[in-house]
Enzyme design. Sequence first.
Site, mmCIF file in Angstrom:
data_model
loop_
_atom_site.group_PDB
_atom_site.id
_atom_site.type_symbol
_atom_site.label_atom_id
_atom_site.label_comp_id
_atom_site.label_asym_id
_atom_site.label_seq_id
_atom_site.Cartn_x
_atom_site.Cartn_y
_atom_site.Cartn_z
ATOM 1 N N THR A 1 -21.488 15.411 -4.703
ATOM 2 C CA THR A 1 -22.654 16.260 -4.421
ATOM 3 C C THR A 1 -22.362 17.736 -4.629
ATOM 4 O O THR A 1 -23.209 18.486 -5.121
ATOM 5 C CB THR A 1 -23.113 16.013 -2.966
ATOM 6 O OG1 THR A 1 -23.541 14.654 -2.866
ATOM 7 C CG2 THR A 1 -24.259 16.914 -2.567
ATOM 8 N N ASP B 1 -20.269 10.305 -9.360
ATOM 9 C CA ASP B 1 -20.682 10.124 -7.970
ATOM 10 C C ASP B 1 -19.586 9.240 -7.373
ATOM 11 O O ASP B 1 -19.299 8.159 -7.919
ATOM 12 C CB ASP B 1 -22.045 9.411 -7.945
ATOM 13 C CG ASP B 1 -22.611 9.303 -6.539
ATOM 14 O OD1 ASP B 1 -21.883 8.846 -5.636
ATOM 15 O OD2 ASP B 1 -23.775 9.665 -6.358
ATOM 16 N N SER B 2 -18.984 9.663 -6.291
ATOM 17 C CA SER B 2 -17.798 8.927 -5.821
ATOM 18 C C SER B 2 -18.149 7.532 -5.327
ATOM 19 O O SER B 2 -17.255 6.728 -5.060
ATOM 20 C CB SER B 2 -17.043 9.706 -4.750
ATOM 21 O OG SER B 2 -17.646 9.547 -3.496
ATOM 22 N N SER B 3 -19.424 7.223 -5.209
ATOM 23 C CA SER B 3 -19.751 5.844 -4.824
ATOM 24 C C SER B 3 -19.388 4.864 -5.941
ATOM 25 O O SER B 3 -19.351 3.658 -5.709
ATOM 26 C CB SER B 3 -21.218 5.709 -4.407
ATOM 27 O OG SER B 3 -22.058 6.360 -5.314
ATOM 28 N N THR C 1 -18.354 12.883 -1.176
ATOM 29 C CA THR C 1 -17.962 12.580 0.201
ATOM 30 C C THR C 1 -17.975 11.083 0.504
ATOM 31 O O THR C 1 -17.264 10.644 1.404
ATOM 32 C CB THR C 1 -18.895 13.279 1.208
ATOM 33 O OG1 THR C 1 -20.230 12.794 1.038
ATOM 34 C CG2 THR C 1 -18.855 14.780 1.037
ATOM 35 N N ASP C 2 -18.767 10.312 -0.242
ATOM 36 C CA ASP C 2 -18.937 8.906 0.147
ATOM 37 C C ASP C 2 -17.625 8.130 0.194
ATOM 38 O O ASP C 2 -17.411 7.334 1.104
ATOM 39 C CB ASP C 2 -19.924 8.207 -0.796
ATOM 40 C CG ASP C 2 -21.369 8.578 -0.471
ATOM 41 O OD1 ASP C 2 -21.633 9.008 0.664
ATOM 42 O OD2 ASP C 2 -22.233 8.440 -1.359
ATOM 43 N N GLN D 1 -12.570 -3.376 14.977
ATOM 44 C CA GLN D 1 -13.891 -2.868 14.607
ATOM 45 C C GLN D 1 -14.254 -1.630 15.423
ATOM 46 O O GLN D 1 -15.201 -0.930 15.082
ATOM 47 C CB GLN D 1 -14.948 -3.959 14.810
ATOM 48 C CG GLN D 1 -14.741 -5.104 13.845
ATOM 49 C CD GLN D 1 -15.840 -6.147 13.862
ATOM 50 O OE1 GLN D 1 -16.918 -5.933 14.409
ATOM 51 N NE2 GLN D 1 -15.573 -7.291 13.264
ATOM 52 N N CYS D 2 -13.523 -1.369 16.512
ATOM 53 C CA CYS D 2 -13.755 -0.125 17.265
ATOM 54 C C CYS D 2 -13.185 1.032 16.454
ATOM 55 O O CYS D 2 -12.055 0.944 15.970
ATOM 56 C CB CYS D 2 -13.024 -0.149 18.606
ATOM 57 S SG CYS D 2 -13.468 -1.542 19.634
#
Length: 350
Positions: A19, A67-69, A99-100, A288-289
């Site tokens: 971005t 786009d880093s995605s 940032t993704d 998962q925490c």
Amino acid sequence: MTAGPDLDAPILVIYTGGTLGMVQGPQGLTPGHDIEARLHRALATLPPARQASLPAFEVLETERPIDSSSATPRDWQALAALVARHYRRHAGIVILHGTDTLAWTASSLAFQLQGIDRPVILTGAMRPLEAEGSDATANVADALRFAMTPRLKEVALCFAGQLLRGCRTRKWQTQDAAAFESPNLAPLGERVDDEVVLYPGRGLADHQRGAPRFELPDYAPLAAGGVVRLALWPGIEAWQVEAWLGDERVRGAVLEVWGGGNLPDDPALIGALARASGEGKLLAALSQCPRGAVAFGDYAAGQGLSDAGVLSAEDMTPEATFAKLVHLLAQPLEEHERRGRFLTPLVGER
Ligand code: ASP
């Protein structure tokens, strides 16, 4: 011994997309070009004192900013190779990235650039450089200043005034400018008013820094789906785990289990995990925490994990765990070496 950085050498800024450098296209934001001139224009809007505090820099644009995605382990490999090729001529490196998947790239670079003797600072932005109220200029300015801090000898992420260990970071917010967290490690530094400050004692241990011993294996075979990420849900069945892990192309897996390290009391499920690790697949479990570590064996429900040969990722992030599995599986190591290295903190990731 390699010579340390020449502190007067310019910082190298590598632009990979994201971005920060995006411009409006017919279908929405897409990575823009001509980043060097755009950075200079943006930095020229800072107050004179802040401009004066910035180092000289040179800019390198990757062949095809993305786009880093869309990034894959191949992009992590190419980026580490680029840093390895150029870092000697620069006091520090700044990487501009979307940032993704920034936390994934930061984690992977940390493993590939082990022992780095100067700062490698990743940053990005939630809004493009030219957007009104953008966070991009401030993030780039802070990253440039941290990149000229010779005491910092590691891969770090600079965002919204905070400096975080790269392999400890996670993207935490979809919109907010303070988009990153380091859930299990305090920040390495911070901008305080107009100064950037490194917190003493929070850098890597002496044996983990200052003597480059990069590991740059070929990630291509692993990038074809070699490592998977599997989060448990209540009611998960053994056949579903088999469907992921039974495929011979899968060589490692990140398992996201409950709380402090628990999984359902289901012998078939544990059997599926045991079978996969028996075949030499590298399985690592984390919680998962988002905060805290797993410790198998506190509950009977967690004992199955160690019995099945699953490794504890302790308090590592999913991003760092995944990147470490890719990194270890890409190298010609014996299985016991791989397991040993997984459990050893290599770059402050655990
Ligand atoms: N999709 C963008 C990217 O990761 C988002 C960003 O940079 O903030 O490249």
